[in-house]
Design a protein around this motif. Structure first.
Motif, PDB file in Angstrom:
ATOM      1  N   GLU A 163       0.833  -1.200   0.000  1.00  0.00           N
ATOM      2  CA  GLU A 163       0.000   0.000   0.000  1.00  0.00           C
ATOM      3  C   GLU A 163       0.871   1.255   0.000  1.00  0.00           C
ATOM      4  N   VAL A 164       0.535   2.184  -0.908  1.00  0.00           N
ATOM      5  CA  VAL A 164       1.214   3.468  -0.998  1.00  0.00           C
ATOM      6  C   VAL A 164       0.143   4.536  -1.113  1.00  0.00           C
ATOM      7  N   ASN A 165       0.118   5.449  -0.167  1.00  0.00           N
ATOM      8  CA  ASN A 165      -0.875   6.535  -0.180  1.00  0.00           C
ATOM      9  C   ASN A 165      -2.288   5.995  -0.363  1.00  0.00           C
ATOM     10  N   ASP A 166      -2.621   4.975   0.396  1.00  0.00           N
ATOM     11  CA  ASP A 166      -3.946   4.343   0.380  1.00  0.00           C
ATOM     12  C   ASP A 166      -4.307   3.676  -0.950  1.00  0.00           C
ATOM     13  N   LYS A 167      -3.310   3.390  -1.791  1.00  0.00           N
ATOM     14  CA  LYS A 167      -3.545   2.675  -3.046  1.00  0.00           C
ATOM     15  C   LYS A 167      -2.709   1.404  -3.043  1.00  0.00           C
TER      16      LYS A 167
ATOM     17  N   LYS B  26      -0.438  -1.286  -4.699  1.00  0.00           N
ATOM     18  CA  LYS B  26       0.530  -1.383  -5.790  1.00  0.00           C
ATOM     19  C   LYS B  26       1.127  -2.782  -5.751  1.00  0.00           C
TER      20      LYS B  26
END
Length: 76
Positions: A50-54, A56
């Motif tokens: 998870e990166v910035n609530d997304k 990946k």
């Protein structure tokens, strides 16, 4: 050519060219790419993070032919 096959073809050509150098000039190749997920090769091990609530993906694969190699793909 399908998107998920393109990287395997390009990396295969790259490895073949390196293999053509003086015998045993290169013993290991490591390739790290940041690409769109649809270009990830079909084979390999993938994980989500998870990166910035997304979510990946990271894909990792290794091989021995023609040179020992490791490929890591990070989703853009």
């Amino acid at each position: 050519m399908q998107k998920d096959k393109m990287l395997n073809v390009i990396i295969g050509k790259f490895l073949s060219e390196l293999y053509e150098m003086d015998h045993n000039a290169i013993s290991l190749v490591t390739v790290t790419l940041t690409v769109k997920a649809e270009y990830f090769p079909e084979d390999g091990h993938s994980e989500l993070y998870e990166v910035n609530d997304k979510l990946k993906a990271i894909l990792e694969k290794e091989g021995q032919t023609p040179i020992k190699h490791y490929v890591t793909c990070y989703e853009m």
